[in-house]
Design a protein around this motif. Structure first.
Motif, mmCIF file in Angstrom:
data_model
loop_
_atom_site.group_PDB
_atom_site.id
_atom_site.type_symbol
_atom_site.label_atom_id
_atom_site.label_comp_id
_atom_site.label_asym_id
_atom_site.label_seq_id
_atom_site.Cartn_x
_atom_site.Cartn_y
_atom_site.Cartn_z
ATOM 1 N N PRO A 64 0.848 -1.343 0.068
ATOM 2 C CA PRO A 64 0.007 0.004 0.059
ATOM 3 C C PRO A 64 0.978 1.152 0.165
ATOM 4 C CG PRO A 64 -0.882 -1.680 1.395
ATOM 5 C CD PRO A 64 0.316 -2.261 1.096
ATOM 6 N N GLY A 65 0.429 2.321 -0.642
ATOM 7 C CA GLY A 65 1.149 3.485 -0.988
ATOM 8 C C GLY A 65 2.072 3.584 -2.035
ATOM 9 N N ASP A 66 2.422 2.328 -2.664
ATOM 10 C CA ASP A 66 3.179 2.396 -3.857
ATOM 11 C C ASP A 66 2.561 2.803 -5.189
ATOM 12 O OD1 ASP A 66 5.241 1.543 -2.315
ATOM 13 O OD2 ASP A 66 5.038 -0.665 -3.021
ATOM 14 N N LEU A 67 3.157 3.645 -5.764
ATOM 15 C CA LEU A 67 2.674 3.910 -7.085
ATOM 16 C C LEU A 67 3.603 3.062 -8.247
ATOM 17 C CD1 LEU A 67 0.830 5.879 -8.911
ATOM 18 C CD2 LEU A 67 2.906 7.459 -9.018
ATOM 19 N N VAL A 68 3.082 2.282 -8.990
ATOM 20 C CA VAL A 68 3.686 1.244 -9.772
ATOM 21 C C VAL A 68 3.237 1.453 -11.219
ATOM 22 C CG1 VAL A 68 4.358 -1.102 -9.964
ATOM 23 C CG2 VAL A 68 3.219 -0.142 -7.779
ATOM 24 N N VAL A 69 4.454 1.310 -11.981
ATOM 25 C CA VAL A 69 4.282 1.316 -13.586
ATOM 26 C C VAL A 69 4.628 0.040 -13.969
ATOM 27 C CG1 VAL A 69 4.855 2.372 -15.843
ATOM 28 C CG2 VAL A 69 4.648 3.747 -13.838
ATOM 29 N N PHE A 70 3.425 -0.744 -14.780
ATOM 30 C CA PHE A 70 3.873 -1.953 -15.338
ATOM 31 C C PHE A 70 4.023 -1.689 -16.781
ATOM 32 C CE2 PHE A 70 1.192 -2.979 -11.623
ATOM 33 C CZ PHE A 70 1.950 -3.786 -10.956
ATOM 34 N N PRO A 71 5.123 -1.688 -17.410
ATOM 35 C CA PRO A 71 5.157 -1.414 -18.710
ATOM 36 C C PRO A 71 4.408 -2.233 -19.976
ATOM 37 C CG PRO A 71 7.278 -2.383 -18.059
ATOM 38 C CD PRO A 71 6.406 -2.319 -16.936
ATOM 39 N N GLU A 72 4.189 -1.634 -20.919
ATOM 40 C CA GLU A 72 3.993 -2.622 -22.052
ATOM 41 C C GLU A 72 5.019 -3.488 -22.315
ATOM 42 O OE1 GLU A 72 2.732 -2.085 -26.751
ATOM 43 O OE2 GLU A 72 3.175 0.075 -25.418
ATOM 44 N N GLY A 73 4.521 -4.803 -22.771
ATOM 45 C CA GLY A 73 5.302 -5.899 -23.228
ATOM 46 C C GLY A 73 5.843 -6.626 -21.809
ATOM 47 N N LEU A 74 5.481 -6.274 -20.646
ATOM 48 C CA LEU A 74 5.885 -7.080 -19.615
ATOM 49 C C LEU A 74 5.120 -8.437 -19.433
ATOM 50 C CD1 LEU A 74 7.423 -7.138 -16.802
ATOM 51 C CD2 LEU A 74 5.379 -5.865 -15.846
ATOM 52 N N ASN A 75 5.521 -9.042 -19.271
ATOM 53 C CA ASN A 75 4.778 -10.636 -18.851
ATOM 54 C C ASN A 75 5.334 -10.993 -17.409
ATOM 55 O OD1 ASN A 75 4.161 -10.698 -21.717
ATOM 56 N ND2 ASN A 75 5.888 -11.995 -22.181
ATOM 57 N N SER A 76 4.183 -11.198 -16.595
ATOM 58 C CA SER A 76 4.525 -11.511 -15.074
ATOM 59 C C SER A 76 3.616 -12.345 -14.641
ATOM 60 C CB SER A 76 4.563 -10.078 -14.533
ATOM 61 O OG SER A 76 3.285 -9.617 -14.763
ATOM 62 N N ASP A 77 4.245 -13.073 -13.563
ATOM 63 C CA ASP A 77 3.364 -13.943 -12.624
ATOM 64 C C ASP A 77 2.955 -13.067 -11.441
ATOM 65 O OD1 ASP A 77 3.227 -16.175 -14.331
ATOM 66 O OD2 ASP A 77 5.442 -16.606 -13.595
ATOM 67 N N TRP A 78 1.728 -13.160 -10.871
ATOM 68 C CA TRP A 78 1.325 -12.455 -9.868
ATOM 69 C C TRP A 78 0.823 -13.252 -8.540
ATOM 70 C CZ3 TRP A 78 -1.139 -7.211 -9.897
ATOM 71 C CH2 TRP A 78 -0.663 -6.356 -10.686
ATOM 72 N N GLU A 79 1.428 -12.826 -7.373
ATOM 73 C CA GLU A 79 0.926 -13.668 -6.228
ATOM 74 C C GLU A 79 0.325 -12.747 -5.272
ATOM 75 O OE1 GLU A 79 2.393 -16.265 -2.299
ATOM 76 O OE2 GLU A 79 3.636 -15.787 -3.997
ATOM 77 N N VAL A 80 -0.911 -12.578 -5.249
ATOM 78 C CA VAL A 80 -1.684 -11.733 -4.077
ATOM 79 C C VAL A 80 -1.530 -12.576 -2.882
ATOM 80 C CG1 VAL A 80 -3.981 -10.787 -3.769
ATOM 81 C CG2 VAL A 80 -3.317 -10.886 -6.108
ATOM 82 N N VAL A 81 -0.570 -11.677 -1.930
ATOM 83 C CA VAL A 81 -0.409 -12.371 -0.695
ATOM 84 C C VAL A 81 -1.726 -11.858 0.335
ATOM 85 C CG1 VAL A 81 1.208 -12.294 1.370
ATOM 86 C CG2 VAL A 81 2.082 -12.080 -1.062
ATOM 87 N N LYS A 82 -1.913 -10.518 0.229
ATOM 88 C CA LYS A 82 -3.376 -9.813 1.038
ATOM 89 C C LYS A 82 -4.125 -9.374 0.226
ATOM 90 C CE LYS A 82 -0.095 -8.820 5.047
ATOM 91 N NZ LYS A 82 0.603 -7.871 5.460
ATOM 92 N N PRO A 83 -5.191 -9.556 0.180
ATOM 93 C CA PRO A 83 -6.458 -9.138 -0.591
ATOM 94 C C PRO A 83 -6.053 -7.412 -1.265
ATOM 95 C CG PRO A 83 -7.730 -10.189 1.022
ATOM 96 C CD PRO A 83 -6.061 -10.219 1.519
ATOM 97 N N LEU A 84 -6.223 -7.531 -2.440
ATOM 98 C CA LEU A 84 -5.673 -6.266 -3.381
ATOM 99 C C LEU A 84 -6.761 -5.606 -3.639
ATOM 100 C CD1 LEU A 84 -3.060 -5.044 -4.516
ATOM 101 C CD2 LEU A 84 -3.681 -6.198 -6.820
ATOM 102 N N ARG A 85 -6.378 -3.975 -3.366
ATOM 103 C CA ARG A 85 -7.452 -3.060 -3.820
ATOM 104 C C ARG A 85 -6.431 -1.849 -4.378
ATOM 105 N NH1 ARG A 85 -10.415 1.174 -1.432
ATOM 106 N NH2 ARG A 85 -12.666 1.173 -2.636
#
Length: 91
Positions: A64-85
């Motif tokens: 929380p509090g992070d501003l994140v840029v996921f660039p075009e072309g990024l392939n990624s695996d996500w693990e939601v550790v705590k419910p995300l909003r």
């Protein structure tokens, strides 16, 4: 390789400048999945915790509090550790 960019605890002025409060909100339960970005997404984390692992890269912990840029072309695996909003916007 596409890099995830994180701005920790951006100022209120920065959030207002970006118009974050007007962005849509996305919520996700604790889970694991893959996302391939075909356009650049900027997100501001409101709640939760995720670990995003770029293809061929190191895991990135996003809180929380992070501003994140996921660039075009990024392939990624996500693990939601705590419910995300999060707020999100596409360029």
């Amino acid at each position: 390789m596409s890099q995830i960019k994180i701005e920790h605890q951006p100022s209120e002025a920065r959030l207002v400048e970006l118009g974050v409060s007007d962005w849509d909100i996305w919520e996700k339960e604790v889970s694991k999945f893959s996302i391939d970005f075909d356009e650049t997404e900027t997100a501001y984390i409101l709640e939760g915790e995720i670990i995003v692992t770029p293809e061929g890269g190191e895991p990135v912990r996003i809180l929380p509090g992070d501003l994140v840029v996921f660039p075009e072309g990024l392939n990624s695996d996500w693990e939601v550790v705590k419910p995300l909003r999060k707020h999100y916007s596409y360029d």
